[in-house]
Design a protein around this motif. Structure first.
Motif, PDB file in Angstrom:
ATOM      1  N   THR A 127       0.829  -1.206   0.000  1.00 39.63           N
ATOM      2  CA  THR A 127       0.000   0.000   0.000  1.00 39.63           C
ATOM      3  C   THR A 127       0.861   1.252   0.000  1.00 39.63           C
ATOM      4  OG1 THR A 127      -1.794  -1.148   1.157  1.00 39.63           O
ATOM      5  CG2 THR A 127      -1.795   1.260   1.259  1.00 39.63           C
ATOM      6  N   ARG A 128       1.916   1.237   0.799  1.00 41.78           N
ATOM      7  CA  ARG A 128       2.813   2.392   0.844  1.00 41.78           C
ATOM      8  C   ARG A 128       3.510   2.590  -0.500  1.00 41.78           C
ATOM      9  NH1 ARG A 128       7.953   2.571   1.320  1.00 41.78           N
ATOM     10  NH2 ARG A 128       8.133   0.439   2.128  1.00 41.78           N
ATOM     11  N   MET A 129       4.014   1.498  -1.086  1.00 46.08           N
ATOM     12  CA  MET A 129       4.695   1.613  -2.378  1.00 46.08           C
ATOM     13  C   MET A 129       3.736   2.063  -3.476  1.00 46.08           C
ATOM     14  SD  MET A 129       7.443  -1.515  -2.540  1.00 46.08           S
ATOM     15  CE  MET A 129       8.080  -0.924  -4.105  1.00 46.08           C
ATOM     16  N   ARG A 130       2.495   1.562  -3.436  1.00 43.16           N
ATOM     17  CA  ARG A 130       1.495   2.005  -4.408  1.00 43.16           C
ATOM     18  C   ARG A 130       1.240   3.504  -4.254  1.00 43.16           C
ATOM     19  NH1 ARG A 130      -2.079  -1.461  -3.331  1.00 43.16           N
ATOM     20  NH2 ARG A 130      -3.379  -0.328  -1.875  1.00 43.16           N
ATOM     21  N   GLY A 131       1.097   3.971  -3.031  1.00 42.02           N
ATOM     22  CA  GLY A 131       0.824   5.385  -2.795  1.00 42.02           C
ATOM     23  C   GLY A 131       1.935   6.301  -3.280  1.00 42.02           C
ATOM     24  N   GLU A 132       3.164   5.790  -3.272  1.00 42.33           N
ATOM     25  CA  GLU A 132       4.309   6.605  -3.668  1.00 42.33           C
ATOM     26  C   GLU A 132       4.611   6.535  -5.159  1.00 42.33           C
ATOM     27  OE1 GLU A 132       7.348   4.954  -1.219  1.00 42.33           O
ATOM     28  OE2 GLU A 132       6.786   6.118   0.559  1.00 42.33           O
ATOM     29  N   ASN A 133       4.180   5.455  -5.823  1.00 42.98           N
ATOM     30  CA  ASN A 133       4.640   5.213  -7.193  1.00 42.98           C
ATOM     31  C   ASN A 133       3.554   5.048  -8.252  1.00 42.98           C
ATOM     32  OD1 ASN A 133       7.717   4.685  -6.847  1.00 42.98           O
ATOM     33  ND2 ASN A 133       6.779   3.436  -5.241  1.00 42.98           N
ATOM     34  N   ILE A 163      -1.880  14.110   1.536  1.00 41.13           N
ATOM     35  CA  ILE A 163      -1.986  14.121   3.002  1.00 41.13           C
ATOM     36  C   ILE A 163      -1.651  12.747   3.575  1.00 41.13           C
ATOM     37  CG2 ILE A 163      -3.614  14.350   4.923  1.00 41.13           C
ATOM     38  CD1 ILE A 163      -5.052  16.508   3.216  1.00 41.13           C
ATOM     39  N   LEU A 164      -2.160  11.691   2.923  1.00 39.34           N
ATOM     40  CA  LEU A 164      -1.895  10.333   3.399  1.00 39.34           C
ATOM     41  C   LEU A 164      -0.417   9.982   3.325  1.00 39.34           C
ATOM     42  CD1 LEU A 164      -4.951   8.445   1.837  1.00 39.34           C
ATOM     43  CD2 LEU A 164      -4.608   9.059   4.245  1.00 39.34           C
ATOM     44  N   LEU A 165       0.292  10.574   2.354  1.00 37.49           N
ATOM     45  CA  LEU A 165       1.724  10.337   2.217  1.00 37.49           C
ATOM     46  C   LEU A 165       2.556  11.297   3.053  1.00 37.49           C
ATOM     47  CD1 LEU A 165       1.978   9.717  -1.640  1.00 37.49           C
ATOM     48  CD2 LEU A 165       2.333   8.024   0.174  1.00 37.49           C
TER      49      LEU A 165
END
Length: 225
Positions: free
Chosen positions: A81-87, A112-114
């Motif tokens: 989820t974190r990698m998806r949000g960043e990339n 905001i979530l990132l």
């Protein structure tokens, strides 16, 4: 040292649980940086499942998916989820905007979530890029279908993703509005160098991408010219 593809699917399989039947069979695909790729297929062919696998929303039953050489599909859900949000940016057919948030707030949300700084100014700029500078404070139900889809595109692009996945982005729009949405996606791809994977059942739209594939009977192959 040879650079890794941006995204690579290696013999990916996915089965429907009930009934237990194969949906995707040994899918292999390399997505290189900056490419525009269209994936064609009839309704029910598994195109949305393929997009969800590429995004790390789902994981394959067999095979693996790598993001810039890292074993993306083998990570735990929180890390994916974190990698998806960043990339990865995603544009869905049904827009999936938060109904209680304004256009500006919807676009600010992933920033905001990132924990990114200057979320408001960056979201404002993204909405200006898609021609919605006059609609910042409107709720989704006060926007047309085309305007809602442009908000969704701005939300996907605001994180400056390496990869944009668009799942039937024109499916709920009339022909003219849909054509303008594709113009916008390809223009943003060109100017921001974001890799675009577009899933569609529309042959004419697919021809606007540099590479075309057909998903049929669970098998992905190059589409005929």
């Amino acid at each position: 040292m040879t650079a890794h593809p941006l995204l690579e699917l290696k013999n990916v399989e996915r089965r429907l649980k009930i009934p237990d039947i194969p949906l995707l069979c040994g899918i292999t695909l390399k997505v290189e940086k900056g490419q525009t790729i269209a994936i064609l297929g009839a309704s029910g062919a598994g195109k949305s499942t393929l997009i969800h696998l590429m995004a790390g929303i789902e994981t394959p039953d067999a095979g693996n998916i790598e993001l810039e050489g890292s074993a993306f599909s083998e990570l735990d859900e929180e890390t994916r989820t974190r990698m998806r949000g960043e990339n990865i940016g995603i544009v869905f057919q049904s827009f999936l905007l938060m109904p209680s948030l304004t256009a500006l707030e919807n676009v600010m949300l992933p920033l905001i979530l990132l924990g990114k700084h200057a979320a408001r100014s960056r979201a404002t700029e993204a909405l200006e890029q898609v021609g919605l500078s006059e609609r910042l404070n409107h709720l989704p139900n006060a926007l047309s279908g085309g305007e809602q889809q442009r908000v969704a595109i701005a939300r996907a692009f605001v994180i400056s993703p390496k990869l944009l996945l668009a799942d039937e982005p024109t499916g709920n729009l009339d022909m003219d509005t849909g054509a303008r949405i594709i113009d916008l996606l390809l223009d943003l791809n060109k100017h921001l160098r974001t890799t675009l994977v577009l899933v569609t059942h529309d042959e004419s739209l697919s021809r606007r991408c540099a590479y075309r594939y057909l998903l049929k009977n669970g098998i992905l192959q190059e589409a005929q010219p």
